[in-house]
Design a protein around this motif. Structure first.
Motif, short mmCIF file in Angstrom:
data_model
loop_
_atom_site.label_atom_id
_atom_site.label_comp_id
_atom_site.label_asym_id
_atom_site.label_seq_id
_atom_site.Cartn_x
_atom_site.Cartn_y
_atom_site.Cartn_z
N VAL A 41 4.87 1.82 0.84
CA VAL A 41 5.67 2.70 -0.01
C VAL A 41 4.96 4.05 -0.03
CG1 VAL A 41 6.62 3.11 -2.31
CG2 VAL A 41 6.43 0.77 -1.43
N PRO A 42 5.39 5.00 0.83
CA PRO A 42 4.63 6.25 0.96
C PRO A 42 4.47 6.99 -0.37
CG PRO A 42 6.36 6.11 2.62
CD PRO A 42 6.57 4.96 1.69
N LEU A 43 3.35 7.69 -0.51
CA LEU A 43 3.18 8.61 -1.63
C LEU A 43 4.25 9.69 -1.50
CD1 LEU A 43 -0.72 9.03 -1.62
CD2 LEU A 43 0.64 7.62 -3.18
N ARG A 44 4.56 10.38 -2.60
CA ARG A 44 5.52 11.49 -2.53
C ARG A 44 4.91 12.64 -1.72
NH1 ARG A 44 5.53 10.67 -8.22
NH2 ARG A 44 7.36 9.57 -9.03
N VAL A 80 0.86 -1.20 0.00
CA VAL A 80 0.00 0.00 0.00
C VAL A 80 0.89 1.24 0.00
CG1 VAL A 80 -1.91 -1.13 1.21
CG2 VAL A 80 -0.15 0.06 2.53
N GLN A 81 0.27 2.39 -0.32
CA GLN A 81 1.01 3.65 -0.37
C GLN A 81 0.39 4.66 0.59
OE1 GLN A 81 -0.65 3.16 -3.82
NE2 GLN A 81 0.58 1.31 -3.89
N PRO A 82 0.87 4.71 1.83
CA PRO A 82 0.29 5.67 2.79
C PRO A 82 0.60 7.11 2.38
CG PRO A 82 1.72 4.03 3.86
CD PRO A 82 1.94 3.91 2.40
N PRO A 83 -0.25 8.09 2.74
CA PRO A 83 -1.51 7.87 3.44
C PRO A 83 -2.55 7.26 2.50
CG PRO A 83 -1.33 10.18 2.78
CD PRO A 83 -0.04 9.50 2.37
N THR A 84 -3.29 6.28 3.01
CA THR A 84 -4.29 5.66 2.16
C THR A 84 -5.41 5.09 3.01
OG1 THR A 84 -4.57 4.19 0.24
CG2 THR A 84 -3.25 3.33 2.06
N HIS A 99 -2.23 10.10 9.83
CA HIS A 99 -1.65 9.68 8.54
C HIS A 99 -0.36 10.42 8.24
CE1 HIS A 99 -5.01 7.26 6.97
NE2 HIS A 99 -5.81 8.13 7.57
N PRO A 100 0.64 9.71 7.69
CA PRO A 100 1.89 10.38 7.34
C PRO A 100 1.64 11.50 6.32
CG PRO A 100 1.78 8.16 6.38
CD PRO A 100 0.63 8.28 7.33
N GLY A 101 2.30 12.63 6.54
CA GLY A 101 2.16 13.75 5.62
C GLY A 101 0.93 14.59 5.87
N ASP A 137 4.63 6.95 -6.49
CA ASP A 137 5.99 6.77 -7.02
C ASP A 137 6.10 5.35 -7.58
OD1 ASP A 137 8.69 6.45 -7.47
OD2 ASP A 137 9.28 7.59 -5.69
N VAL A 138 5.88 5.21 -8.87
CA VAL A 138 5.85 3.87 -9.49
C VAL A 138 7.18 3.15 -9.32
CG1 VAL A 138 5.55 2.60 -11.65
CG2 VAL A 138 4.10 4.58 -11.17
#
Ligand SMILES: *Cc1c(COP(=O)(O)O)cnc(C)c1O
Length: 358
Positions: free
Chosen positions: A123-126, A101-105, A324-326, A132-133
């Motif tokens: 794998v966090p979002l940018r 998953v890509q947090p925050p989600t 959530h992160p970010g 980030d593929v």
């Protein structure tokens, strides 16, 4: 290789429960399911003394038309939450496999994985909440069987461009199933990626009637996927997942009249989202309002806790997303009716003339 090679071997081999309704349909006198012959209140009309169809044909037809897929590509269940749970149970071996998953989600992916004792690779979002593929592909291990991508993202509101979904689907072929959660796609500028299903057997799309179709209380959601994946999940789904009153509510919502209603409300939400974003961004104490393609706005405050309490004291409940992160300074505010949105602005101290045109 088939996408089913990614699934648990014991699920592929499972002999599923065969319900009375599955073994025989039609007929005039139903004495095969130990149902009551009488309606509960005796006045007739609800049909609830009978078990419902496992996959109600009229609803499946309406949903295939709505989403532009073939019948064998669609599984309807109790919200997309049920599809997430079924996917994790069918593809992840306890203690061995994992999801990515890509947090925050959305929190349900990780919760379903933990219930199944599957790992969760994050794998966090940018910083701008884009996906980030390359980082996703770099984090992939043989244990990862499902990669969830939430677009528009909950809680940030950002979208994953179609080109990135295609790149992921291509790169994950033979390695993992890409599950694109489009719970909010009806509110977005960019459309669904459902047309890519015929090109990638390892792509699955989650859709729901809970948001744009105003049926959160009915619990109807869909998995759109390769027919083999749909058939696999039907094996582990409870025999009668959809309560008849929910099915009837969904049929009404998907009627011509119901669809016109929903489309009008989607238009209101999109206009109100723009108005709210502009009005909130001008407010002292608001650091930023994230661009959103969904029916909510993530709003950064100097003091999000104080803003939450200020709204709560005015009788307004919003979602605190600071865990959530970010987003450790943010609240998530759903876009309501123009009058409801005005109440939010007033509670936060926006002067009446600065609310914008509702
Ligand atoms: C609301 C939501 C869902 C849940 O949908 P149901 O169909 O009501 O289970 C799924 N995914 C995301 C990202 C959501 O925000």
């Amino acid at each position: 290789m088939s996408v089913l090679d990614l699934a648990r071997a014991e699920i592929r081999a499972l002999q599923p429960y065969s319900s009375a309704r599955m073994e025989a349909s039609g007929g005039e006198l139903l004495l095969n399911a130990n149902e009551s012959a009488w309606e509960p209140t005796g006045d007739g009309g609800t049909g609830c003394n009978r078990y419902p169809e496992p996959q109600p044909a009229a609803l499946v037809d309406a949903l295939t038309r709505l989403y532009g897929v073939r019948r064998e590509q669609l599984l309807v269940g109790r919200g997309s939450d049920e599809a997430i749970d079924l996917l994790v149970r069918a593809f992840c071996r306890a203690g061995r496999d994992a999801i990515l998953v890509q947090p925050p989600t959305f929190g349900m992916y990780a919760v379903c994985a933990r219930i199944q004792d599957a790992g969760v690779v994050e794998v966090p979002l940018r910083g701008d909440f884009s996906l980030d593929v390359d980082a996703v592909l770099a984090a992939l291990t043989p244990a990862v069987k499902l990669v969830f991508a939430c677009t528009p993202n909950n809680p940030a509101g950002s979208v994953v461009p179609r080109a990135d979904i295609e790149r992921l689907a291509q790169a994950l072929a033979g390695r993992a199933l890409l599950v694109v959660d489009e719970a909010y796609v009806e509110f977005a500028d960019e459309g669904s990626v459902v047309d890519l299903l015929d090109r990638y057997d390892n792509l699955a799309v989650l859709r729901t009637l809970s948001k744009a179709w105003a049926l959160a209380g009915a619990r109807i959601g869909c998995l759109l996927a390769h027919p083999d994946v749909v058939a696999l999940l039907r094996r582990i789904m409870p025999p009668y997942p959809l309560p008849l009153p929910s099915v009837n509510a969904a049929l009404l919502a998907l009627s011509g009249w119901g669809q016109a209603n929903a489309r009008a409300h989607i238009g209101v939400v999109r206009a109100e989202r723009a108005r709210m974003r502009a009005a909130l961004a001008r407010l002292p104490g608001v650091r930023a309002v994230l661009a959103s393609q969904a029916n909510f706005l993530a709003v950064r405050f100097d003091d999000a806790g104080a803003a939450y309490r200020q709204l709560y004291e005015a009788g307004i409940v919003v979602r605190d997303v600071r865990r959530h992160p970010g987003l450790d300074d943010a609240l998530r505010i759903t876009v309501g009716t123009p009058e409801e949105n005005d109440r939010v602005l007033v509670a936060l101290g926006v002067p009446m003339q600065a609310r914008g045109a509702a």
